[in-house]
Design an enzyme around this catalytic site. Structure first.
Site, PDB file in Angstrom:
ATOM      1  N   TRP A 184       0.858  -1.183   0.000  1.00 29.16           N
ATOM      2  CA  TRP A 184       0.000   0.000   0.000  1.00 29.16           C
ATOM      3  C   TRP A 184       0.891   1.229   0.000  1.00 29.16           C
ATOM      4  O   TRP A 184       1.850   1.302   0.769  1.00 29.16           O
ATOM      5  CB  TRP A 184      -0.922   0.045   1.228  1.00 29.16           C
ATOM      6  CG  TRP A 184      -1.626   1.379   1.296  1.00 29.16           C
ATOM      7  CD1 TRP A 184      -2.654   1.796   0.498  1.00 29.16           C
ATOM      8  CD2 TRP A 184      -1.283   2.495   2.134  1.00 29.16           C
ATOM      9  NE1 TRP A 184      -2.976   3.103   0.801  1.00 29.16           N
ATOM     10  CE2 TRP A 184      -2.157   3.548   1.794  1.00 29.16           C
ATOM     11  CE3 TRP A 184      -0.332   2.701   3.132  1.00 29.16           C
ATOM     12  CZ2 TRP A 184      -2.116   4.785   2.418  1.00 29.16           C
ATOM     13  CZ3 TRP A 184      -0.280   3.956   3.760  1.00 29.16           C
ATOM     14  CH2 TRP A 184      -1.172   4.978   3.404  1.00 29.16           C
ATOM     15  N   GLU A 225      -3.125  -2.849  -2.419  1.00 23.45           N
ATOM     16  CA  GLU A 225      -4.271  -2.254  -1.697  1.00 23.45           C
ATOM     17  C   GLU A 225      -4.596  -0.862  -2.211  1.00 23.45           C
ATOM     18  O   GLU A 225      -3.743   0.022  -2.236  1.00 23.45           O
ATOM     19  CB  GLU A 225      -3.933  -2.194  -0.199  1.00 23.45           C
ATOM     20  CG  GLU A 225      -5.041  -1.552   0.640  1.00 23.45           C
ATOM     21  CD  GLU A 225      -4.672  -1.465   2.135  1.00 23.45           C
ATOM     22  OE1 GLU A 225      -3.531  -1.831   2.498  1.00 23.45           O
ATOM     23  OE2 GLU A 225      -5.529  -1.023   2.911  1.00 23.45           O
ATOM     24  N   LYS A 227      -7.021   2.780  -2.344  1.00 26.01           N
ATOM     25  CA  LYS A 227      -7.611   3.721  -1.388  1.00 26.01           C
ATOM     26  C   LYS A 227      -8.237   4.876  -2.150  1.00 26.01           C
ATOM     27  O   LYS A 227      -7.755   5.256  -3.211  1.00 26.01           O
ATOM     28  CB  LYS A 227      -6.520   4.230  -0.441  1.00 26.01           C
ATOM     29  CG  LYS A 227      -7.045   4.948   0.781  1.00 26.01           C
ATOM     30  CD  LYS A 227      -5.958   5.170   1.826  1.00 26.01           C
ATOM     31  CE  LYS A 227      -6.554   5.870   3.038  1.00 26.01           C
ATOM     32  NZ  LYS A 227      -5.574   6.048   4.109  1.00 26.01           N
ATOM     33  N   ASP A 258      -9.797  -2.757   1.560  1.00 29.81           N
ATOM     34  CA  ASP A 258      -9.902  -2.243   2.934  1.00 29.81           C
ATOM     35  C   ASP A 258     -11.280  -1.599   3.076  1.00 29.81           C
ATOM     36  O   ASP A 258     -11.651  -0.728   2.280  1.00 29.81           O
ATOM     37  CB  ASP A 258      -8.771  -1.222   3.170  1.00 29.81           C
ATOM     38  CG  ASP A 258      -8.732  -0.688   4.591  1.00 29.81           C
ATOM     39  OD1 ASP A 258      -9.795  -0.304   5.116  1.00 29.81           O
ATOM     40  OD2 ASP A 258      -7.634  -0.638   5.176  1.00 29.81           O
ATOM     41  N   HIS A 261     -11.763   2.246   2.757  1.00 32.40           N
ATOM     42  CA  HIS A 261     -11.111   2.959   1.654  1.00 32.40           C
ATOM     43  C   HIS A 261     -12.017   3.324   0.486  1.00 32.40           C
ATOM     44  O   HIS A 261     -11.548   3.536  -0.622  1.00 32.40           O
ATOM     45  CB  HIS A 261      -9.943   2.121   1.126  1.00 32.40           C
ATOM     46  CG  HIS A 261      -8.765   2.115   2.042  1.00 32.40           C
ATOM     47  ND1 HIS A 261      -7.539   1.628   1.691  1.00 32.40           N
ATOM     48  CD2 HIS A 261      -8.622   2.569   3.315  1.00 32.40           C
ATOM     49  CE1 HIS A 261      -6.698   1.751   2.701  1.00 32.40           C
ATOM     50  NE2 HIS A 261      -7.333   2.316   3.694  1.00 32.40           N
ATOM     51  N   HIS A 285      -8.842  -5.977   4.445  1.00 29.79           N
ATOM     52  CA  HIS A 285      -8.490  -5.216   5.632  1.00 29.79           C
ATOM     53  C   HIS A 285      -9.822  -4.825   6.240  1.00 29.79           C
ATOM     54  O   HIS A 285     -10.473  -3.889   5.782  1.00 29.79           O
ATOM     55  CB  HIS A 285      -7.676  -3.973   5.277  1.00 29.79           C
ATOM     56  CG  HIS A 285      -6.215  -4.234   5.182  1.00 29.79           C
ATOM     57  ND1 HIS A 285      -5.276  -3.245   5.043  1.00 29.79           N
ATOM     58  CD2 HIS A 285      -5.525  -5.402   5.243  1.00 29.79           C
ATOM     59  CE1 HIS A 285      -4.068  -3.793   5.007  1.00 29.79           C
ATOM     60  NE2 HIS A 285      -4.199  -5.100   5.120  1.00 29.79           N
ATOM     61  N   ASP A 293     -11.861   9.301   8.983  1.00 33.62           N
ATOM     62  CA  ASP A 293     -10.950   8.222   9.375  1.00 33.62           C
ATOM     63  C   ASP A 293     -11.405   6.885   8.802  1.00 33.62           C
ATOM     64  O   ASP A 293     -12.591   6.578   8.779  1.00 33.62           O
ATOM     65  CB  ASP A 293     -10.905   8.121  10.901  1.00 33.62           C
ATOM     66  CG  ASP A 293     -10.016   6.975  11.352  1.00 33.62           C
ATOM     67  OD1 ASP A 293      -8.887   6.867  10.851  1.00 33.62           O
ATOM     68  OD2 ASP A 293     -10.470   6.163  12.178  1.00 33.62           O
ATOM     69  N   ASP A 295     -10.068   3.990   9.941  1.00 31.78           N
ATOM     70  CA  ASP A 295      -9.426   2.983  10.793  1.00 31.78           C
ATOM     71  C   ASP A 295      -9.958   2.866  12.210  1.00 31.78           C
ATOM     72  O   ASP A 295      -9.190   2.688  13.142  1.00 31.78           O
ATOM     73  CB  ASP A 295      -7.915   3.275  10.843  1.00 31.78           C
ATOM     74  CG  ASP A 295      -7.274   3.156   9.477  1.00 31.78           C
ATOM     75  OD1 ASP A 295      -7.255   2.061   8.935  1.00 31.78           O
ATOM     76  OD2 ASP A 295      -6.826   4.185   8.940  1.00 31.78           O
ATOM     77  N   ASP A 325      -7.514  -4.006  10.063  1.00 31.93           N
ATOM     78  CA  ASP A 325      -6.728  -2.775   9.937  1.00 31.93           C
ATOM     79  C   ASP A 325      -7.443  -1.627  10.626  1.00 31.93           C
ATOM     80  O   ASP A 325      -8.337  -1.014  10.056  1.00 31.93           O
ATOM     81  CB  ASP A 325      -6.474  -2.442   8.458  1.00 31.93           C
ATOM     82  CG  ASP A 325      -5.508  -1.282   8.312  1.00 31.93           C
ATOM     83  OD1 ASP A 325      -4.953  -0.836   9.328  1.00 31.93           O
ATOM     84  OD2 ASP A 325      -5.317  -0.815   7.166  1.00 31.93           O
TER      85      ASP A 325
HETATM   86  C1  RNT Z   1      -3.724   2.822   4.930  1.00 30.90           C
HETATM   87  C2  RNT Z   1      -3.878   1.385   4.609  1.00 30.90           C
HETATM   88  C3  RNT Z   1      -2.798   0.501   5.099  1.00 30.90           C
HETATM   89  C4  RNT Z   1      -2.320   0.893   6.476  1.00 30.90           C
HETATM   90  C5  RNT Z   1      -1.374  -0.083   7.084  1.00 30.90           C
HETATM   91  C6  RNT Z   1      -0.676   0.486   8.274  1.00 30.90           C
HETATM   92  O1  RNT Z   1      -4.831   3.549   4.677  1.00 30.90           O
HETATM   93  O2  RNT Z   1      -5.112   0.928   5.069  1.00 30.90           O
HETATM   94  O3  RNT Z   1      -3.203  -0.806   5.041  1.00 30.90           O
HETATM   95  O4  RNT Z   1      -3.363   1.092   7.354  1.00 30.90           O
HETATM   96  O5  RNT Z   1      -0.530  -0.559   6.143  1.00 30.90           O
HETATM   97 ZN    ZN Z   2      -5.547  -1.158   5.029  1.00 30.11          ZN
END
Ligand code: RNT
Ligand code: ZN
Length: 418
Positions: A184, A225, A227, A258, A261, A285, A293, A295, A325
């Site tokens: 990523w 990955e 985003k 993810d 994302h 993820h 955010d 996460d 994640d």
């Molecule tokens: C970032 C991605 C990635 C990170 C990690 C730390 O937006 O989701 O996967 O969170 O690699």
């Molecule tokens: Zn991620």
């Protein structure tokens, strides 16, 4: 018979009335590993340069005391977390979690810097997954890495990703279970760019160089990955969904999705039944986006349930790899791991306890009223009794008891860290 088991026996009968075999569901659940992300334990800091600020459009907010500052502490915290999570699970490591007496440039990381992780993983029966760290570094400070305009900077990150794949292959070989090495990169712009194409051409070219050497898939599986946005990268991300979907399909690499994302109403659950027609394997993820955010700690949301339903309904539990994640520094970090992982498993179990054939039958016959009625009734089936029994069977705390253990660990261990 314990109270937990008594409740389970009653619940099992209720599920049997629907044609669902609870015993089989628990057996299947015990076979699904979840890859715990090491970075929840120390707010994505790592051991390369502990004073360096987190960058790349991600941010860990909060200042809860007791975070891990050494690899020993992080492994001890992970051990605690795994002991509160039923089943056998994997660890997802980032390159900045290397251990070395001297500073190692990222493009020179070697398997030997991760030897302690392998020894620990062997002793605990964990597989390891891996990630190059293409952020939190002076050469990533202007927001570009693999797609950088400067050939030298690009080359540095290409070398880092190649070195990371070799570390991944080392993990896979040493542990007898393929390591998924997930690339990523944060690359993108805060404001609207004029040229969206050139950075994507450069990223594609860099990835081709990163993946040029074919590695044994029994040891290392490459993933990419995408985003949509990052903090400070709101207008344009080079590695968008379409970019990586195209890349993964045409280059035979794993696609990582993810949950945080995408656009707020766009769900990754709905992508699985499409993507799985075209791609061998997917890495997830599992995360929770909240406003800016991507996460937050995973909760037992509709979104999470839909993801796990799609994995189970599609029969994809071997082809879709589940990783987590999120990073929350405002609560006990071990609690964050335990809560998020247990939720992912609860959602998996709910999906495994679905009478999917019955639901499909109702759908085929056009009885959408009964389909809706049954889906809603399933939400109030005695699921908790099955989950509690699973925790007991696996020797992990039932109900809120896992928090008692976390509180004790906080008192005895975390509070003594400076
Ligand atoms: C970032 C991605 C990635 C990170 C990690 C730390 O937006 O989701 O996967 O969170 O690699
Ligand atoms: Zn991620």
């Amino acid at each position: 018979m314990s109270k937990v088991e008594q409740a389970y026996q009653l619940a099992k009968d209720r599920y049997a009335e629907l044609g669902v075999d609870a015993e089989a569901a628990l057996k299947h659940l015990a076979e699904i590993p979840i890859s715990l992300h090491c970075w929840q334990g120390d707010d994505v800091v790592g051991f390369e340069s502990p004073d360096r600020a987190l960058s790349g459009g991600v941010m860990a907010t909060g200042n809860y005391p007791g975070k891990a500052r050494t690899a020993e502490q992080l492994r001890a915290d992970l051990d605690k977390a795994y002991s509160l999570i039923p089943g056998t699970h994997r660890l997802n490591l980032h390159a900045i979690y290397l251990e070395s007496d001297k500073a190692i440039p990222r493009n020179e990381i070697q398997p030997e810097h991760f030897k302690n992780w392998v020894d620990w993983a062997k002793a605990n029966n964990h597989g390891i997954d891996f990630n190059p760290t293409c952020f939190s570094h002076p050469l990533a400070d202007d927001g570009f890495t693999l797609a950088h305009q400067d050939e030298g900077v690009r080359q540095f990150w290409i070398e880092h990703c190649i070195a990371s794949r070799n570390v991944g292959a080392y993990f896979g070989k040493a542990l007898g279970s393929p390591c998924i090495t997930n690339v990523w990169v944060p690359d993108g712009y805060k404001d609207v760019p004029a040229d969206k194409l050139a950075p994507r051409q450069r990223l594609k070219d860099s990835l081709d160089k990163v993946f040029a050497e074919k590695l044994d898939k029994n040891h290392n599986l490459d993933a990419v990955e995408c985003k949509l946005f990052g903090l400070g990268f709101e207008s344009y991300t080079v590695g968008s969904h379409e970019f990586y979907m195209g890349y993964a399909l045409s280059n035979d690499v794993v696609l990582c999705l993810d949950a945080g994302h995408f656009h707020p109403t766009e769900t990754i659950s709905d992508k699985l039944s499409s993507m799985m027609l075209y791609i061998d394997e997917i890495l997830l993820h599992v995360s929770r986006g909240v406003r800016w955010d991507s996460d937050h700690v995973v909760t037992l949301s509709d979104d999470l349930q839909l993801i796990m339903q799609e994995i189970i309904r599609g029969g994809f539990s071997k082809r879709v790899h589940i990783g987590l994640d999120f990073f929350d520094a405002s609560i006990n970090r071990i609690a964050a791991w335990a809560i998020g992982t247990r939720n992912a498993q609860k959602a998996l179990l709910m999906a495994l306890l679905e009478p999917f054939d019955t639901l499909k039958g109702l759908e085929r016959s056009g009885d959408y009223s009964s389909r809706l009625a049954l889906l809603e009734e399933l939400k109030v089936m005695p699921f908790a009794a099955v989950w509690d029994y699973f925790c007991e069977q696996q020797g992990t705390p039932v109900g809120m008891k896992f928090m008692d253990e976390i509180k004790a660990y906080e008192r005895d261990v975390l509070s003594k860290r400076s």
